[in-house]
Design a protein around this motif. Structure first.
Motif, short mmCIF file in Angstrom:
data_model
loop_
_atom_site.label_atom_id
_atom_site.label_comp_id
_atom_site.label_asym_id
_atom_site.label_seq_id
_atom_site.Cartn_x
_atom_site.Cartn_y
_atom_site.Cartn_z
N GLY A 89 0.79 -1.23 0.00
CA GLY A 89 0.00 0.00 0.00
C GLY A 89 0.82 1.27 0.00
O GLY A 89 0.25 2.36 -0.14
N ASP A 115 -1.93 -3.17 -3.41
CA ASP A 115 -3.25 -2.56 -3.53
C ASP A 115 -3.31 -1.20 -2.82
O ASP A 115 -2.85 -1.07 -1.68
CB ASP A 115 -4.32 -3.48 -2.95
CG ASP A 115 -4.51 -4.74 -3.77
OD1 ASP A 115 -4.24 -4.69 -4.99
OD2 ASP A 115 -4.91 -5.77 -3.20
N VAL A 116 -3.91 -0.25 -3.50
CA VAL A 116 -4.17 1.08 -2.92
C VAL A 116 -5.58 1.49 -3.34
O VAL A 116 -6.22 0.85 -4.18
CB VAL A 116 -3.15 2.14 -3.40
CG1 VAL A 116 -1.75 1.81 -2.90
CG2 VAL A 116 -3.16 2.26 -4.93
N SER A 117 -6.06 2.57 -2.79
CA SER A 117 -7.41 3.05 -3.11
C SER A 117 -7.47 3.57 -4.54
O SER A 117 -6.45 3.93 -5.15
CB SER A 117 -7.81 4.15 -2.13
OG SER A 117 -7.05 5.33 -2.39
N GLU A 118 -8.70 3.64 -5.05
CA GLU A 118 -8.90 4.21 -6.39
C GLU A 118 -8.45 5.67 -6.44
O GLU A 118 -7.96 6.14 -7.47
CB GLU A 118 -10.37 4.10 -6.79
CG GLU A 118 -10.82 2.68 -7.11
CD GLU A 118 -10.09 2.08 -8.31
OE1 GLU A 118 -9.81 2.83 -9.28
OE2 GLU A 118 -9.80 0.88 -8.28
N ASP A 119 -8.60 6.38 -5.33
CA ASP A 119 -8.16 7.78 -5.28
C ASP A 119 -6.66 7.90 -5.52
O ASP A 119 -6.21 8.81 -6.23
CB ASP A 119 -8.51 8.40 -3.92
CG ASP A 119 -9.99 8.74 -3.79
OD1 ASP A 119 -10.69 8.73 -4.82
OD2 ASP A 119 -10.42 9.03 -2.67
N LYS A 228 -2.02 13.66 3.51
CA LYS A 228 -2.49 12.87 2.37
C LYS A 228 -1.34 12.63 1.38
O LYS A 228 -0.33 13.33 1.39
CB LYS A 228 -3.66 13.59 1.68
CG LYS A 228 -4.91 13.63 2.55
CD LYS A 228 -6.07 14.30 1.82
CE LYS A 228 -7.32 14.31 2.69
NZ LYS A 228 -8.47 14.96 2.00
#
Length: 268
Positions: A89, A115-119, A228
């Motif tokens: 991540g 895997d990471v977020s769609e954002d 972020k």
């Protein structure tokens, strides 16, 4: 003062830039959870020196202690390598400079571990796209602001991302940082007119959230103020009459990235 290069000098600079690309390709081959950025720093320094070059960043301004900048997640740029294992991540920006035959190469690439977020996937894709949007404007007769505007429009205006103001791209040559400064924000038609054989390190630094940043106590590591993620891509580019010449080579990095099952290339 902007220093224009001869065609022969551009050829030497291309060799320097492509040694950076080859070194980042070695990173793409081994990058996975559990690897440390200190191990990557050692790998890169050895690879660069084995090719009769010198790491540009090491001892830069007498104080930067490493050969690479390894910027993880909320680190925008200038992250210190360390012994903390990378994890699933993480998004990892590796920035590297070399001096070969007296000329600097300097560029960066952001990798995704697992895997990471769609954002986050979208942030990586849009930032990489913005680099090429800027490069499209790096032609003789245009102005620097045309590059800046193209990057800002694609990232901030269309997608609401934070475009870092405090850090910019730059000219490149016998020095690591030459004139002109190359912001990732600006107005079309502003700034110096570009002429053939101006060499630029174009490097969008784009935040998922606010554009505001701060520097850690080490005096180097720059982080997003809201914690972020931030993404950083950088190419070495020579201004030409009809189409810019990209001196660095992402194709070999991307091939190694796609062949490494630990790296996420689903944003392509």
């Amino acid at each position: 003062m902007i220093i224009y290069k001869t065609d022969a000098e551009i050829g030497l600079m291309q060799q320097s830039a492509q040694l950076v690309s080859k070194t980042l390709t070695e990173v793409a081959k081994v990058l996975k959870p559990g690897v440390t950025t200190m191990e990557l720093d050692k790998l890169c320094e050895e690879f660069v020196r084995d090719h009769n070059a010198i790491p540009s960043f090491k001892n830069y301004k007498g104080s930067y202690p490493y050969s690479i900048c390894a910027s993880i997640n909320d680190v925008v740029v200038h992250g210190f390598p360390n012994n903390e294992p990378l994890k699933e991540g993480d998004i990892v920006s590796i920035d590297l400079g070399v001096i070969l035959n007296g000329w600097h190469g300097d560029h960066a690439y952001t990798f995704i571990l697992g895997d990471v977020s769609e954002d986050v996937l979208k942030l990586v894709r849009i930032t990489k796209e913005s680099l090429y949007k800027g490069i499209e404007k790096a032609i003789a007769g245009n102005r620097l602001g045309d590059i800046s505007y193209a990057i800002q429009e694609h990232t901030e205006k269309k997608n609401g991302y934070g475009v870092v103001r405090e850090l910019v791209g730059h000219g490149l040559g016998r020095s690591l940082h030459e004139d002109p400064q190359m912001p990732n924000y600006g107005k079309r038609g502003n700034g110096p007119k570009m002429h053939e054989n101006m060499v630029l390190a174009i490097e969008p630094m784009i935040n998922l959230g606010t554009r505001e940043v701060y520097t850690d106590r080490d005096g180097w590591t720059v982080r997003t103020s809201d914690g972020k993620p931030s993404v950083h891509f950088e190419h070495d580019v020579c201004v030409k009459r009809n189409k810019a010449l990209i001196l660095s080579d992402y194709s070999i990095i991307e091939a190694a990235e796609k062949a490494n099952s630990y790296l996420n290339t689903s944003y392509y």
